[in-house]
Design a protein around this motif. Structure first.
Motif, short mmCIF file in Angstrom:
data_model
loop_
_atom_site.label_atom_id
_atom_site.label_comp_id
_atom_site.label_asym_id
_atom_site.label_seq_id
_atom_site.Cartn_x
_atom_site.Cartn_y
_atom_site.Cartn_z
N MET A 101 -1.08 -11.79 6.32
CA MET A 101 -0.40 -10.97 5.51
C MET A 101 -1.21 -9.78 5.02
SD MET A 101 0.77 -13.68 2.53
CE MET A 101 1.99 -14.97 3.14
N LEU A 102 -2.47 -9.49 5.48
CA LEU A 102 -3.34 -8.25 5.34
C LEU A 102 -3.15 -7.16 6.33
CD1 LEU A 102 -6.15 -10.47 3.41
CD2 LEU A 102 -4.32 -9.15 2.18
N ILE A 103 -3.44 -6.12 5.70
CA ILE A 103 -3.95 -4.90 6.67
C ILE A 103 -5.04 -4.11 6.14
CG2 ILE A 103 -1.80 -4.62 7.79
CD1 ILE A 103 -1.34 -1.99 5.83
N PRO A 104 -5.92 -3.54 7.14
CA PRO A 104 -6.84 -2.72 6.33
C PRO A 104 -6.43 -1.67 5.73
CG PRO A 104 -7.27 -3.30 8.62
CD PRO A 104 -6.06 -3.73 8.34
N LEU A 105 -7.04 -1.29 4.70
CA LEU A 105 -7.00 0.00 3.74
C LEU A 105 -6.89 1.10 4.80
CD1 LEU A 105 -6.48 1.51 0.98
CD2 LEU A 105 -9.08 1.69 1.16
N GLN A 106 -5.92 2.01 4.73
CA GLN A 106 -5.83 3.05 5.83
C GLN A 106 -6.18 4.28 5.12
OE1 GLN A 106 -4.10 2.09 9.18
NE2 GLN A 106 -4.81 0.26 8.25
N GLU A 107 -6.97 5.01 5.99
CA GLU A 107 -7.76 6.16 5.69
C GLU A 107 -6.48 7.18 5.47
OE1 GLU A 107 -10.72 7.31 8.41
OE2 GLU A 107 -12.12 5.82 7.68
N PRO A 108 -6.63 8.26 4.65
CA PRO A 108 -7.70 8.58 3.80
C PRO A 108 -7.47 8.13 2.40
CG PRO A 108 -6.13 10.17 3.62
CD PRO A 108 -5.41 9.36 4.55
N PHE A 109 -6.60 7.02 2.26
CA PHE A 109 -6.26 6.58 0.74
C PHE A 109 -7.18 5.48 0.29
CE2 PHE A 109 -1.87 6.72 3.45
CZ PHE A 109 -1.53 7.92 2.49
N THR A 110 -7.37 5.85 -1.07
CA THR A 110 -8.29 4.94 -1.88
C THR A 110 -7.55 3.61 -2.21
OG1 THR A 110 -7.45 5.68 -3.89
CG2 THR A 110 -9.41 6.72 -2.91
N LEU A 111 -7.81 2.62 -2.59
CA LEU A 111 -7.34 1.44 -3.16
C LEU A 111 -6.27 1.99 -4.20
CD1 LEU A 111 -10.16 -1.19 -3.64
CD2 LEU A 111 -8.55 -0.96 -1.69
N ARG A 112 -6.58 2.75 -5.13
CA ARG A 112 -5.53 3.24 -6.06
C ARG A 112 -4.49 4.07 -5.43
NH1 ARG A 112 -4.75 7.88 -9.00
NH2 ARG A 112 -3.96 7.68 -11.21
N GLN A 113 -4.79 4.75 -4.68
CA GLN A 113 -3.55 5.59 -4.08
C GLN A 113 -2.71 4.67 -3.12
OE1 GLN A 113 -6.15 8.38 -1.90
NE2 GLN A 113 -6.02 9.83 -3.55
N ALA A 114 -3.29 3.53 -2.46
CA ALA A 114 -2.57 2.74 -1.65
C ALA A 114 -1.44 1.98 -2.43
CB ALA A 114 -3.41 1.53 -0.98
N MET A 115 -1.74 1.86 -3.87
CA MET A 115 -0.80 1.17 -4.62
C MET A 115 -0.03 2.36 -5.30
SD MET A 115 -0.80 -2.15 -4.67
CE MET A 115 -0.96 -1.81 -2.88
N GLY A 116 -0.43 3.43 -5.22
CA GLY A 116 0.32 4.54 -5.70
C GLY A 116 1.67 4.46 -4.81
N ILE A 117 1.28 4.25 -3.48
CA ILE A 117 2.45 4.10 -2.38
C ILE A 117 2.96 2.73 -2.50
CG2 ILE A 117 2.74 3.99 0.39
CD1 ILE A 117 0.42 6.01 0.47
#
Length: 329
Positions: A109-125
């Motif tokens: 179910m997981l994927i690695p956090l994609q650059e250039p995003f931070t964890l916060r920005q990833a959830m902003g998306i």
């Protein structure tokens, strides 16, 4: 022990409360994640308020996506300390989700956090933005290029819509933004919309075929809105449908499909294969301005989620709601 929002159902009555939970209560999975951020999506709001039977098992931690850091793993794909993201897969519905400080899930179910995003920005998306990317990709696969004409986006001030408007504008498309909130005109124009369409224009019953108005559409509404979009799409245009905010029905005729060759493409972000997920996130890293993304984000604490969920269902939330679950990065 960890803090989490728990939905339960007793004697037919559903309730939700922020509780202290034990790690032993986590569901099965080979990766345990310390959740830094989750987000509040339309489906989450339905689950938390009990407005729709989204939750299939009780008790349930809602939250259809999260971003965090691996705390324990028996999977060769992830190691302790890896930053990861989850979108969909039924979390928050049949498997405990992201609105808790810890989550345990299968590695698939997981994927690695994609650059250039931070964890916060990833959830902003979040799931909303990732769904928007899938919609844009679907239009492109169907041959909709910027020179074909205007793309209309419904629910444009919401999570999916705002990211879709921003992505399309950056890619060179002319975008018409549909909203029921005239006060959001400046916000939508700043995202790149060239035209504002009032939602009422699409809510009334229309003709089987309307004047050809748009080359393509991204729709989060469904119902009469989707039917009217199909009726007003240009010859060989495309509609990417990904939501049901205006209803599950489709009071349409076959006329747009057999007389204009309109294509209606269904977008499912929940069970999309990993390769497609990674491509959507790659596209987001290229085609979504990070500075613009920050304008879309409203950060709230996990303790505020229950109070905000009704606002989201009522269409009073702009952009993306990022939920701060545990210690920020």
């Amino acid at each position: 022990m960890f803090k989490g929002l728990l939905i339960d159902k007793q004697d037919g009555q559903q309730s939700a409360a922020l509780q202290v939970l034990s790690e032993g209560s986590l569901p099965e999975g080979d990766v345990t994640v310390r959740v830094a951020y989750s987000s509040l999506n339309y489906k989450d709001a339905l689950a938390i308020t009990g407005t729709s039977p989204v939750v299939r098992r009780f008790p349930m931690v809602p939250g259809i996506d999260f971003a965090g850091v691996v705390e324990a793993s028996s999977s060769p794909d992830f190691k302790v300390g890896d930053a990861v993201v989850l979108n969909g897969w039924g979390v928050g519905e049949t498997h405990w989700g992201g609105l808790a400080e810890l989550a345990r899930v299968p590695a698939r179910m997981l994927i690695p956090l994609q650059e250039p995003f931070t964890l916060r920005q990833a959830m902003g998306i979040g799931t909303a933005g990732y769904t928007a990317a899938l919609c844009v990709m679907a239009l492109e696969r169907s041959g909709i290029t910027p020179d074909k004409g205007t793309v209309v986006v419904t629910g444009a001030a919401g999570g999916v819509g705002s990211v879709a408007v921003a992505m399309l504008a950056k890619l060179g498309y002319t975008v018409a933004a549909v909203t029921g909130r005239v006060e959001e005109t400046d916000f939508l124009t700043a995202l790149g919309a060239s035209e504002i369409v009032h939602r009422e224009e699409l809510e009334r019953p229309g003709k089987p075929l309307e004047k050809e108005r748009w080359a393509a559409a991204i729709d989060v509404a469904g119902g009469q809105v989707l039917a009217n979009l199909c009726a007003a799409i240009q010859y060989r245009g495309v509609v990417a449908a990904c939501g049901l905010a205006a209803g599950m029905g489709l009071p349409a005729t076959v006329a747009p499909f057999i007389l204009r060759g309109v294509t209606l493409v269904g977008i499912d972000s929940v069970m999309a294969p990993k390769a497609e997920r990674l491509e959507a996130w790659r596209r987001l890293s290229n085609d979504l301005d990070v500075e613009l993304l920050e304008r879309l984000i409203r950060e709230v604490g996990i303790e505020e989620v229950q109070g905000i969920a009704p606002e989201l269902l009522a269409g009073r939330v702009r952009g993306r709601l990022v939920v701060r679950v545990s210690s920020p990065e």
